[in-house]
Enzyme design. Structure first.
Site, PDB file in Angstrom:
ATOM      1  N   ARG A  47      -8.569   0.303   5.260  1.00 35.47           N
ATOM      2  CA  ARG A  47      -7.695   1.265   4.578  1.00 35.47           C
ATOM      3  C   ARG A  47      -6.468   0.578   4.006  1.00 35.47           C
ATOM      4  O   ARG A  47      -5.869   1.076   3.053  1.00 35.47           O
ATOM      5  CB  ARG A  47      -7.197   2.328   5.571  1.00 35.47           C
ATOM      6  CG  ARG A  47      -8.247   3.224   6.116  1.00 35.47           C
ATOM      7  CD  ARG A  47      -7.650   4.179   7.099  1.00 35.47           C
ATOM      8  NE  ARG A  47      -6.849   5.157   6.364  1.00 35.47           N
ATOM      9  CZ  ARG A  47      -6.698   6.419   6.739  1.00 35.47           C
ATOM     10  NH1 ARG A  47      -7.260   6.862   7.827  1.00 35.47           N
ATOM     11  NH2 ARG A  47      -5.970   7.239   6.027  1.00 35.47           N
ATOM     12  N   ASP A  71       4.986   0.187  11.938  1.00 39.86           N
ATOM     13  CA  ASP A  71       3.685  -0.335  11.487  1.00 39.86           C
ATOM     14  C   ASP A  71       3.448  -1.787  11.914  1.00 39.86           C
ATOM     15  O   ASP A  71       2.379  -2.340  11.669  1.00 39.86           O
ATOM     16  CB  ASP A  71       3.563  -0.225   9.956  1.00 39.86           C
ATOM     17  CG  ASP A  71       3.387   1.220   9.506  1.00 39.86           C
ATOM     18  OD1 ASP A  71       3.166   2.088  10.363  1.00 39.86           O
ATOM     19  OD2 ASP A  71       3.486   1.471   8.291  1.00 39.86           O
ATOM     20  N   CYS A  74      -3.926   8.141   9.810  1.00 40.21           N
ATOM     21  CA  CYS A  74      -4.182   7.537  11.115  1.00 40.21           C
ATOM     22  C   CYS A  74      -3.726   8.466  12.238  1.00 40.21           C
ATOM     23  O   CYS A  74      -2.688   9.132  12.137  1.00 40.21           O
ATOM     24  CB  CYS A  74      -3.428   6.208  11.222  1.00 40.21           C
ATOM     25  SG  CYS A  74      -4.253   4.882  10.358  1.00 40.21           S
ATOM     26  N   LYS A 133       0.833  -1.218   0.000  1.00 40.35           N
ATOM     27  CA  LYS A 133       0.000   0.000   0.000  1.00 40.35           C
ATOM     28  C   LYS A 133       0.867   1.267   0.000  1.00 40.35           C
ATOM     29  O   LYS A 133       0.642   2.171  -0.796  1.00 40.35           O
ATOM     30  CB  LYS A 133      -0.908   0.004   1.240  1.00 40.35           C
ATOM     31  CG  LYS A 133      -1.651   1.310   1.408  1.00 40.35           C
ATOM     32  CD  LYS A 133      -2.312   1.441   2.761  1.00 40.35           C
ATOM     33  CE  LYS A 133      -1.374   1.757   3.880  1.00 40.35           C
ATOM     34  NZ  LYS A 133      -1.502   2.970   4.618  1.00 40.35           N
ATOM     35  N   ASN A 134       1.836   1.335   0.876  1.00 44.05           N
ATOM     36  CA  ASN A 134       2.571   2.589   1.020  1.00 44.05           C
ATOM     37  C   ASN A 134       3.521   2.856  -0.147  1.00 44.05           C
ATOM     38  O   ASN A 134       3.890   4.000  -0.397  1.00 44.05           O
ATOM     39  CB  ASN A 134       3.299   2.638   2.371  1.00 44.05           C
ATOM     40  CG  ASN A 134       2.297   2.817   3.517  1.00 44.05           C
ATOM     41  OD1 ASN A 134       1.144   3.178   3.298  1.00 44.05           O
ATOM     42  ND2 ASN A 134       2.744   2.541   4.739  1.00 44.05           N
ATOM     43  N   ARG A 164       1.854  14.631  13.338  1.00 44.42           N
ATOM     44  CA  ARG A 164       2.540  14.219  12.111  1.00 44.42           C
ATOM     45  C   ARG A 164       2.843  15.437  11.235  1.00 44.42           C
ATOM     46  O   ARG A 164       2.168  15.698  10.245  1.00 44.42           O
ATOM     47  CB  ARG A 164       1.679  13.178  11.379  1.00 44.42           C
ATOM     48  CG  ARG A 164       1.451  11.931  12.236  1.00 44.42           C
ATOM     49  CD  ARG A 164       0.595  10.909  11.563  1.00 44.42           C
ATOM     50  NE  ARG A 164       1.269  10.225  10.475  1.00 44.42           N
ATOM     51  CZ  ARG A 164       0.694   9.282   9.734  1.00 44.42           C
ATOM     52  NH1 ARG A 164      -0.548   8.933   9.942  1.00 44.42           N
ATOM     53  NH2 ARG A 164       1.366   8.695   8.760  1.00 44.42           N
TER      54      ARG A 164
HETATM   55  C1  EPZ Z   1       4.748   6.578   6.471  1.00 42.68           C
HETATM   56  O1  EPZ Z   1       4.170   7.694   7.110  1.00 42.68           O
HETATM   57  C2  EPZ Z   1       3.666   5.534   6.380  1.00 42.68           C
HETATM   58  N1  EPZ Z   1       2.556   6.089   5.631  1.00 42.68           N
HETATM   59  C3  EPZ Z   1       3.219   5.104   7.776  1.00 42.68           C
HETATM   60  O2  EPZ Z   1       2.329   4.024   7.621  1.00 42.68           O
HETATM   61  C4  EPZ Z   1       4.439   4.636   8.561  1.00 42.68           C
HETATM   62  O3  EPZ Z   1       4.040   4.403   9.891  1.00 42.68           O
HETATM   63  C5  EPZ Z   1       5.542   5.692   8.545  1.00 42.68           C
HETATM   64  O4  EPZ Z   1       5.857   6.060   7.179  1.00 42.68           O
HETATM   65  C6  EPZ Z   1       6.837   5.223   9.202  1.00 42.68           C
HETATM   66  O5  EPZ Z   1       7.328   4.093   8.536  1.00 42.68           O
HETATM   67  C7  EPZ Z   1       2.585   6.132   4.310  1.00 42.68           C
HETATM   68  O6  EPZ Z   1       3.525   5.693   3.666  1.00 42.68           O
HETATM   69  C8  EPZ Z   1       1.392   6.711   3.621  1.00 42.68           C
HETATM   70  P1  EPZ Z   1       7.381   9.579   8.284  1.00 42.68           P
HETATM   71  P2  EPZ Z   1       4.873   9.090   7.067  1.00 42.68           P
HETATM   72  O7  EPZ Z   1       7.360  10.860   7.537  1.00 42.68           O
HETATM   73  O8  EPZ Z   1       5.560   9.253   5.756  1.00 42.68           O
HETATM   74  C9  EPZ Z   1       8.412  12.801  11.727  1.00 42.68           C
HETATM   75  C10 EPZ Z   1       0.379   2.778   7.892  1.00 42.68           C
HETATM   76  O9  EPZ Z   1      -0.120   2.214   8.902  1.00 42.68           O
HETATM   77  N2  EPZ Z   1       8.293  13.820  10.666  1.00 42.68           N
HETATM   78  O10 EPZ Z   1       8.404   8.561   7.950  1.00 42.68           O
HETATM   79  O11 EPZ Z   1       3.875  10.113   7.458  1.00 42.68           O
HETATM   80  C11 EPZ Z   1       7.086  12.145  12.055  1.00 42.68           C
HETATM   81  O12 EPZ Z   1       6.328  12.902  12.954  1.00 42.68           O
HETATM   82  C12 EPZ Z   1       0.963   4.175   8.029  1.00 42.68           C
HETATM   83  O13 EPZ Z   1       0.409   2.265   6.770  1.00 42.68           O
HETATM   84  C13 EPZ Z   1       8.587  15.139  10.929  1.00 42.68           C
HETATM   85  O14 EPZ Z   1       8.948  15.524  12.046  1.00 42.68           O
HETATM   86  O15 EPZ Z   1       5.935   8.929   8.220  1.00 42.68           O
HETATM   87  C14 EPZ Z   1       7.528  10.801  12.590  1.00 42.68           C
HETATM   88  O16 EPZ Z   1       7.886  10.931  13.939  1.00 42.68           O
HETATM   89  C15 EPZ Z   1       0.718   4.767   9.373  1.00 42.68           C
HETATM   90  N3  EPZ Z   1       8.499  16.063   9.916  1.00 42.68           N
HETATM   91  C16 EPZ Z   1       8.790  10.482  11.786  1.00 42.68           C
HETATM   92  O17 EPZ Z   1       9.221  11.740  11.246  1.00 42.68           O
HETATM   93  C17 EPZ Z   1       8.115  15.712   8.649  1.00 42.68           C
HETATM   94  O18 EPZ Z   1       8.069  16.573   7.765  1.00 42.68           O
HETATM   95  C18 EPZ Z   1       8.583   9.514  10.633  1.00 42.68           C
HETATM   96  O19 EPZ Z   1       7.478   9.914   9.830  1.00 42.68           O
HETATM   97  C19 EPZ Z   1       7.821  14.357   8.388  1.00 42.68           C
HETATM   98  C20 EPZ Z   1       7.926  13.440   9.409  1.00 42.68           C
END
Ligand code: EPZ
Length: 429
Positions: A396, A304, A116, A21-22, A121
């Site tokens: 989802r 995840d 979610c 999915k991702n 985020r």
């Molecule tokens: C992706 O989310 C996935 N979603 C999430 O899967 C997954 O949990 C996550 O990556 C971590 O592997 C999708 O791919 C659509 P990140 P994403 O940016 O991209 C911080 C599922 O269940 N951060 O890697 O939103 C953030 O707060 C979902 O399928 C910033 O501070 O995650 C977090 O602590 C849920 N500033 C960390 O980085 C930013 O600009 C990692 O987030 C971006 C992120």
């Protein structure tokens, strides 16, 4: 909608794992960057994907569902860079349209992402990246607006390792003028998959899968045919289904390398793991052992999979610690699990899990996608009947979750009302 589950069956047999999915979310956004046909195969048929497809159709892209798992996308007739549908606000990956539209048209207006509720985020790193490429970025009335006449390559260092920011910046930089170097990039398999798709469309991206990605911008991207990688998290969830039911489950169509961190933990817990080319078999044990898990960016243990492994550790002898280091709010499901008998204390970002001998069926509510799947796993292991409410979250990201579990011998049904529940209770043996 709910799942009704009668627990206690040992799951066994084979299950086919679908496309990631991702990865698919990034790939669909990338596909609109060409004015030719991009044909995507192994697409999972899940809600987040279908919402994104609707959104890109809304702005004028041709979207033809060739069959359930294959789609043809053509971006030549896109007439708007404004994305603000009712549903798109609910999915996280709407933000990938920022990178794709900014790269292709030098302008994008996209509603701020939902997704979610697993913690704060922010998307500051995405926006920082776009600014480094020369875009003016502002947030106006809940929309992110990014615009520039000259999108130019740049040197970008991510302050946090972010999957979303890495993909988004890669999308925009693929069609920027000149070279981009992205440092401290995320290394998840889906980053590599999106880069491979873009390269097969004529982009020039090197280093995806390492922490430095180098992108030479190209003027145009062309059509291609591409098959999405298998879903690491769907696979991991089925691996844990074998562990919690003392089962014997073979997953087909997986990349075992992507599952190493999950396999390592199940081995420590006493399961047997047999890997072949594109299959992995997990055999459970009556005596699950405690261990400790810390979520980390890839190749670390995926956040995840945190709720699912917690469900398994709760059935292990001794005390286990699970540390969540990516999202601070990802233990909300623990209260639900407690209704089933789990003994878990959460202290800051650490769950202290005292093993129990069995779960008891209960009525629980899925708080988000992965936690929802984890509660289903607990229900499969539990004595008696479990009802998991709010399964829209699970839908989802998991295609035919109940059907695949039934294929392994689980007693689980989707129910809408008391009538369905009574029918299930009569048929459950
Ligand atoms: C992706 O989310 C996935 N979603 C999430 O899967 C997954 O949990 C996550 O990556 C971590 O592997 C999708 O791919 C659509 P990140 P994403 O940016 O991209 C911080 C599922 O269940 N951060 O890697 O939103 C953030 O707060 C979902 O399928 C910033 O501070 O995650 C977090 O602590 C849920 N500033 C960390 O980085 C930013 O600009 C990692 O987030 C971006 C992120």
């Amino acid at each position: 909608m709910q799942y009704a589950i009668k627990g206690g069956n040992r799951l066994s047999g084979e299950v086919q794992i679908g496309g990631a999915k991702n990865a698919a979310l990034g790939i669909l956004a990338a596909a609109i960057m060409a004015d030719e046909d991009v044909i995507i195969d192994n697409l999972p048929d899940v809600r987040d994907i279908n919402v994104l497809l609707e959104a890109i159709q809304d702005i004028g892209a041709e979207v033809e569902r060739v069959n359930r798992h294959e789609v043809r996308i053509n971006g030549k007739n896109i007439h708007s860079v404004h994305v603000n549908g009712e549903f798109i606000r609910r999915i996280r990956a709407s933000y990938y349209l920022l990178g794709a539209l900014l790269g292709k048209y030098r302008k994008a207006e996209v509603a701020l992402p939902g997704g979610c509720d697993i913690g704060v985020r922010p998307i500051d790193q995405h926006l920082k990246g776009f600014r480094r490429l020369g875009a003016k970025v502002s947030v106006q009335y809940g929309m992110v607006v990014a615009e520039t006449k000259n999108l130019t390559g740049g040197h970008i260092y991510l302050d946090v390792v972010s999957v979303g920011a890495t993909i988004n910046i890669m999308l925009a930089a693929a069609m920027a003028d000149g070279n981009t170097i992205l440092e401290n990039a995320a290394k998840e398999p889906h980053i590599v998959d999106v880069a491979n798709l873009l390269n097969s469309m004529g982009a020039n991206i090197k280093g995806a899968g390492t922490d430095v990605i180098r992108i030479k911008g190209v003027k145009k991207l062309h059509g291609t045919t591409y098959s999405i990688i298998p879903d690491q998290i769907e696979a991991g969830t089925f691996m844990v289904s074998a562990a919690v039911t003392n089962g014997d489950v073979t997953l087909k169509n997986v990349i075992p390398k992507h599952l190493e961190s999950i396999a390592a933990k199940l081995l420590e817990m006493g399961c047997t793991i047999i890997e072949e080319d594109d299959t992995i078999r997990v055999i459970g044990t009556e005596n699950l052992q405690n261990t400790h898990v810390k979520t980390l960016p890839y190749p670390g243990f995926p956040t995840d999979m945190q709720p699912q492994i917690t469900v398994a550790l709760s059935l292990a002898h001794g005390t286990s610690l699970v540390t969540e280091s990516i999202f601070e709010n990802r233990f909300k499901y623990v209260d639900e699990l407690a209704k089933m008998g789990a003994q878990i204390r959460v202290e800051s970002n650490v769950a202290v899990i005292d093993g129990i001998s069995h779960y008891m069926g209960a009525e629980v509510i899925a708080p988000d996608l992965r936690a929802g799947a984890a509660l289903v796993l607990a229900g499969l292991a539990a004595d008696g009947i479990t009802i998991v409410d709010d399964i829209k979250y699970i839908q989802r990201g998991y295609e035919d979750f109940d059907e695949k579990l039934r294929g392994l011998g689980a007693q689980i049904e989707m129910i809408n009302d008391d009538h369905d529940l009574r029918k299930f209770l009569i048929s459950a043996v």
